[in-house]
Scaffold this motif. Structure first.
Motif, PDB file in Angstrom:
ATOM      1  N   SER A 130     -22.857 -27.700  -2.569  1.00  0.00           N
ATOM      2  CA  SER A 130     -23.533 -28.036  -1.318  1.00  0.00           C
ATOM      3  C   SER A 130     -23.389 -26.891  -0.333  1.00  0.00           C
ATOM      4  O   SER A 130     -22.345 -26.230  -0.267  1.00  0.00           O
ATOM      5  CB  SER A 130     -22.959 -29.321  -0.714  1.00  0.00           C
ATOM      6  N   TYR A 131     -24.447 -26.656   0.418  1.00  0.00           N
ATOM      7  CA  TYR A 131     -24.482 -25.646   1.471  1.00  0.00           C
ATOM      8  C   TYR A 131     -24.571 -26.366   2.810  1.00  0.00           C
ATOM      9  O   TYR A 131     -25.397 -27.265   2.984  1.00  0.00           O
ATOM     10  CB  TYR A 131     -25.681 -24.715   1.286  1.00  0.00           C
ATOM     11  N   LYS A 132     -23.728 -25.972   3.745  1.00  0.00           N
ATOM     12  CA  LYS A 132     -23.685 -26.622   5.048  1.00  0.00           C
ATOM     13  C   LYS A 132     -24.908 -26.244   5.881  1.00  0.00           C
ATOM     14  O   LYS A 132     -25.350 -25.089   5.879  1.00  0.00           O
ATOM     15  CB  LYS A 132     -22.406 -26.228   5.797  1.00  0.00           C
ATOM     16  N   TYR A 133     -25.432 -27.222   6.617  1.00  0.00           N
ATOM     17  CA  TYR A 133     -26.580 -26.988   7.473  1.00  0.00           C
ATOM     18  C   TYR A 133     -26.199 -26.080   8.644  1.00  0.00           C
ATOM     19  O   TYR A 133     -25.104 -26.154   9.175  1.00  0.00           O
ATOM     20  CB  TYR A 133     -27.125 -28.300   8.012  1.00  0.00           C
ATOM     21  N   ASN A 134     -27.147 -25.240   9.023  1.00  0.00           N
ATOM     22  CA  ASN A 134     -26.976 -24.365  10.176  1.00  0.00           C
ATOM     23  C   ASN A 134     -28.010 -24.778  11.228  1.00  0.00           C
ATOM     24  O   ASN A 134     -29.049 -24.136  11.412  1.00  0.00           O
ATOM     25  CB  ASN A 134     -27.157 -22.901   9.768  1.00  0.00           C
ATOM     26  N   LEU A 135     -27.731 -25.892  11.907  1.00  0.00           N
ATOM     27  CA  LEU A 135     -28.705 -26.464  12.838  1.00  0.00           C
ATOM     28  C   LEU A 135     -28.943 -25.585  14.052  1.00  0.00           C
ATOM     29  O   LEU A 135     -30.033 -25.570  14.622  1.00  0.00           O
ATOM     30  CB  LEU A 135     -28.223 -27.848  13.282  1.00  0.00           C
ATOM     31  N   LEU A 136     -27.921 -24.834  14.468  1.00  0.00           N
ATOM     32  CA  LEU A 136     -28.061 -23.979  15.642  1.00  0.00           C
ATOM     33  C   LEU A 136     -28.664 -22.622  15.314  1.00  0.00           C
ATOM     34  O   LEU A 136     -28.888 -21.803  16.208  1.00  0.00           O
ATOM     35  CB  LEU A 136     -26.691 -23.789  16.309  1.00  0.00           C
ATOM     36  N   LYS A 137     -28.901 -22.368  14.030  1.00  0.00           N
ATOM     37  CA  LYS A 137     -29.492 -21.103  13.577  1.00  0.00           C
ATOM     38  C   LYS A 137     -28.658 -19.901  14.025  1.00  0.00           C
ATOM     39  O   LYS A 137     -29.201 -18.837  14.351  1.00  0.00           O
ATOM     40  CB  LYS A 137     -30.931 -20.956  14.091  1.00  0.00           C
ATOM     41  N   SER A 138     -27.350 -20.072  14.032  1.00  0.00           N
ATOM     42  CA  SER A 138     -26.479 -18.956  14.384  1.00  0.00           C
ATOM     43  C   SER A 138     -26.370 -17.988  13.213  1.00  0.00           C
ATOM     44  O   SER A 138     -26.406 -18.391  12.047  1.00  0.00           O
ATOM     45  CB  SER A 138     -25.087 -19.474  14.759  1.00  0.00           C
ATOM     46  N   ARG A 139     -26.227 -16.709  13.523  1.00  0.00           N
ATOM     47  CA  ARG A 139     -26.153 -15.690  12.478  1.00  0.00           C
ATOM     48  C   ARG A 139     -24.796 -15.748  11.791  1.00  0.00           C
ATOM     49  O   ARG A 139     -23.766 -15.963  12.412  1.00  0.00           O
ATOM     50  CB  ARG A 139     -26.373 -14.301  13.066  1.00  0.00           C
ATOM     51  N   GLY A 140     -24.811 -15.550  10.502  1.00  0.00           N
ATOM     52  CA  GLY A 140     -23.564 -15.569   9.753  1.00  0.00           C
ATOM     53  C   GLY A 140     -23.819 -15.935   8.297  1.00  0.00           C
ATOM     54  O   GLY A 140     -24.937 -16.302   7.909  1.00  0.00           O
ATOM     55  N   PRO A 141     -22.806 -15.826   7.449  1.00  0.00           N
ATOM     56  CA  PRO A 141     -22.971 -16.126   6.023  1.00  0.00           C
ATOM     57  C   PRO A 141     -23.124 -17.625   5.786  1.00  0.00           C
ATOM     58  O   PRO A 141     -22.806 -18.457   6.638  1.00  0.00           O
ATOM     59  CB  PRO A 141     -21.662 -15.601   5.415  1.00  0.00           C
ATOM     60  N   ARG A 142     -23.609 -17.948   4.612  1.00  0.00           N
ATOM     61  CA  ARG A 142     -23.717 -19.350   4.223  1.00  0.00           C
ATOM     62  C   ARG A 142     -22.326 -19.952   4.010  1.00  0.00           C
ATOM     63  O   ARG A 142     -21.401 -19.268   3.603  1.00  0.00           O
ATOM     64  CB  ARG A 142     -24.515 -19.469   2.925  1.00  0.00           C
TER      65      ARG A 142
ATOM     66  N   LEU B 248     -29.243 -27.079 -13.680  1.00  0.00           N
ATOM     67  CA  LEU B 248     -28.888 -27.187 -12.268  1.00  0.00           C
ATOM     68  C   LEU B 248     -30.089 -27.794 -11.557  1.00  0.00           C
ATOM     69  O   LEU B 248     -31.214 -27.333 -11.731  1.00  0.00           O
ATOM     70  CB  LEU B 248     -28.563 -25.805 -11.698  1.00  0.00           C
ATOM     71  N   ARG B 249     -29.848 -28.828 -10.739  1.00  0.00           N
ATOM     72  CA  ARG B 249     -30.937 -29.539 -10.073  1.00  0.00           C
ATOM     73  C   ARG B 249     -30.668 -29.590  -8.574  1.00  0.00           C
ATOM     74  O   ARG B 249     -29.558 -29.942  -8.148  1.00  0.00           O
ATOM     75  CB  ARG B 249     -31.061 -30.959 -10.642  1.00  0.00           C
ATOM     76  N   SER B 250     -31.667 -29.246  -7.776  1.00  0.00           N
ATOM     77  CA  SER B 250     -31.502 -29.200  -6.322  1.00  0.00           C
ATOM     78  C   SER B 250     -32.282 -30.327  -5.656  1.00  0.00           C
ATOM     79  O   SER B 250     -33.179 -30.934  -6.251  1.00  0.00           O
ATOM     80  CB  SER B 250     -31.987 -27.859  -5.762  1.00  0.00           C
ATOM     81  N   ASP B 251     -31.946 -30.581  -4.382  1.00  0.00           N
ATOM     82  CA  ASP B 251     -32.708 -31.534  -3.594  1.00  0.00           C
ATOM     83  C   ASP B 251     -33.900 -30.819  -2.958  1.00  0.00           C
ATOM     84  O   ASP B 251     -34.155 -29.641  -3.207  1.00  0.00           O
ATOM     85  CB  ASP B 251     -31.825 -32.194  -2.531  1.00  0.00           C
ATOM     86  N   PHE B 252     -34.625 -31.523  -2.099  1.00  0.00           N
ATOM     87  CA  PHE B 252     -35.840 -30.970  -1.498  1.00  0.00           C
ATOM     88  C   PHE B 252     -35.543 -29.750  -0.628  1.00  0.00           C
ATOM     89  O   PHE B 252     -36.292 -28.774  -0.624  1.00  0.00           O
ATOM     90  CB  PHE B 252     -36.538 -32.056  -0.657  1.00  0.00           C
ATOM     91  N   TRP B 253     -34.435 -29.792   0.116  1.00  0.00           N
ATOM     92  CA  TRP B 253     -34.103 -28.710   1.043  1.00  0.00           C
ATOM     93  C   TRP B 253     -33.426 -27.530   0.356  1.00  0.00           C
ATOM     94  O   TRP B 253     -33.257 -26.474   0.966  1.00  0.00           O
ATOM     95  CB  TRP B 253     -33.188 -29.236   2.152  1.00  0.00           C
ATOM     96  N   GLY B 254     -33.033 -27.675  -0.887  1.00  0.00           N
ATOM     97  CA  GLY B 254     -32.343 -26.590  -1.583  1.00  0.00           C
ATOM     98  C   GLY B 254     -30.937 -26.354  -1.078  1.00  0.00           C
ATOM     99  O   GLY B 254     -30.401 -25.243  -1.195  1.00  0.00           O
ATOM    100  N   THR B 255     -30.306 -27.398  -0.534  1.00  0.00           N
ATOM    101  CA  THR B 255     -28.945 -27.263   0.001  1.00  0.00           C
ATOM    102  C   THR B 255     -27.911 -28.035  -0.805  1.00  0.00           C
ATOM    103  O   THR B 255     -26.724 -27.753  -0.702  1.00  0.00           O
ATOM    104  CB  THR B 255     -28.895 -27.756   1.460  1.00  0.00           C
ATOM    105  N   ASN B 256     -28.339 -29.000  -1.611  1.00  0.00           N
ATOM    106  CA  ASN B 256     -27.430 -29.779  -2.443  1.00  0.00           C
ATOM    107  C   ASN B 256     -27.879 -29.697  -3.895  1.00  0.00           C
ATOM    108  O   ASN B 256     -29.051 -29.940  -4.204  1.00  0.00           O
ATOM    109  CB  ASN B 256     -27.391 -31.239  -1.992  1.00  0.00           C
TER     110      ASN B 256
END
Length: 381
Positions: free
Chosen positions: A247-259, A195-203
């Motif tokens: 892929s994990y969706k970005y949380n730009l607004l930093k709202s609380r909640g699950p990934r 398993l290989r990830s990108d720099f941000w660990g989201t993809n």
């Protein structure tokens, strides 16, 4: 033979497990599971005889192969039915398949794939789809000191399946998956994929050591080169073949909640026969299978996001998730089942996590997806 391992404390059957907030009062287990060295021999690869094999060994193999087909099939059936439902007793079935080619063919004809039997017998079983009706129950043990993750089948009657280790390679993170917990490298005979990830660990990208279908092309990256590999199918070229993305969706607004996560996978066909799988007759590409995380609901009383894990998860964690089939935009009738959980992963102790999967996922794919949940994801939380 491995000893049975017992956990301290009573099992907990919580209807709902929290993601975040209000989890401080939840019961937790203080015991950890010691990880004995796994016996890879119990899941040994079945390899074809070398061309320059010892004449005496060939003569011995011919003696075993001279058994009448009816008698040979009856022997394997008796071994299969003689209490070998669980490990370590099930290693006797693997031993039969290791005698010679004819014994291997007889074992393949008797032993059914996980989709039909709900059992994991050969290494090839780890890349076969799980059962449809009931999920396969597994658990993962994490070791933070050496960044390793061990996957086991069952719980009371546990059996080591695979191991993974996290490596940092420049801006990327890789999880090398192997059948041998002591040899976690791409040059290992036990190498299964990575398993290989990108720099941000989201993809993330999932790579298989074997081609998923005829004509599949291996990755051209330098990290995909492997040497000295001896596989279950010597005629199959070694390499890294991309079989999925997470892929994990970005949380730009930093709202609380699950990934929020999405997966696109090349899943093995449930119709593919067990015999063809072991003879390396690969299927044609079936098209990607798309999964998404099941949306939790907000619990007013507990003030947190909750999902029903049916007692299999007992500790609140942002890592906890359930995956279901994603709706197909090209299917207006909505025939996709978006309620059945195909993979669920969650925390039960500081370093113990449960992993339950079912068809169309294989143990290898479920393990790779679960590994993507480890690690901090600053852009998602």
């Amino acid at each position: 033979m491995q000893k049975k391992r017992k956990r301290k404390g009573e099992s907990r059957d919580l209807v709902e497990t929290q993601y975040s907030g209000g989890g401080g009062g939840m019961p937790r287990q203080a015991a950890t599971l010691p990880a004995p060295p796994p016996e890879l021999g119990e899941m040994a690869e079945v390899v074809d005889a070398d061309a320059d094999a010892d004449p005496e060994a060939e003569d011995q193999e011919e003696r075993w192969a001279r058994l009448l087909p009816e008698l040979l099939s009856d022997v394997v059936r008796r071994v299969e039915a003689s209490g070998g439902e669980r490990w370590p007793a099930r290693k006797d079935v693997v031993s039969c398949a290791c005698v010679c080619r004819r014994w291997r063919e007889a074992a393949v004809a008797v032993v059914r794939p996980p989709a039909e039997s709900g059992k994991i017998t050969f290494p090839s079983s780890l890349k076969q789809p799980g059962p449809r009706e009931l999920p396969m129950h597994c658990f993962i043990e994490r070791n933070k000191k050496n960044s390793t993750f061990l996957l086991y089948l069952g719980f009371k009657h546990w059996k080591f399946l695979m191991a993974a280790r996290r490596f940092r390679r420049g801006p990327h993170t890789e999880y090398i998956i192997s059948l041998d917990a002591e040899d976690l490298s791409q040059g290992s005979n036990a190498y299964m994929g990575k398993l290989r990830s990108d720099f941000w660990g989201t993809n993330f990208k999932i790579y298989d050591s074997k081609p998923p279908y005829d004509g599949a092309k291996a990755s051209s990256s330098r990290s995909s080169r492997r040497f000295g590999s001896r596989r279950i199918s010597p005629q199959v070229s070694a390499g890294n073949y991309e079989v999925g993305q997470v892929s994990y969706k970005y949380n730009l607004l930093k709202s609380r909640g699950p990934r929020r996560m999405y997966c696109s996978l090349e899943c093995p066909s449930a119709q593919e026969t067990w015999e063809n799988s072991l003879k390396t007759k690969f299927r044609k590409p079936m098209g990607p299978t798309t999964l998404r995380n099941k949306a939790p609901r907000w619990h007013e009383h507990l003030q947190c996001w909750c999902l029903n894990f049916h007692g299999r998860v007992t500790v609140a964690s942002v890592k906890n998730f359930q995956l279901v089939a994603a709706a197909d935009p090209s299917d207006p009738a909505g025939t996709v089942d978006e309620e059945t959980v195909l993979l669920q992963f969650g925390k039960v102790d500081d370093d113990i996590f449960t992993m339950d999967y079912r068809q169309p996922l294989s143990a290898f794919q479920a393990f790779a997806i679960s590994l993507s949940s480890f690690g901090t994801k600053l852009a998602c939380e």
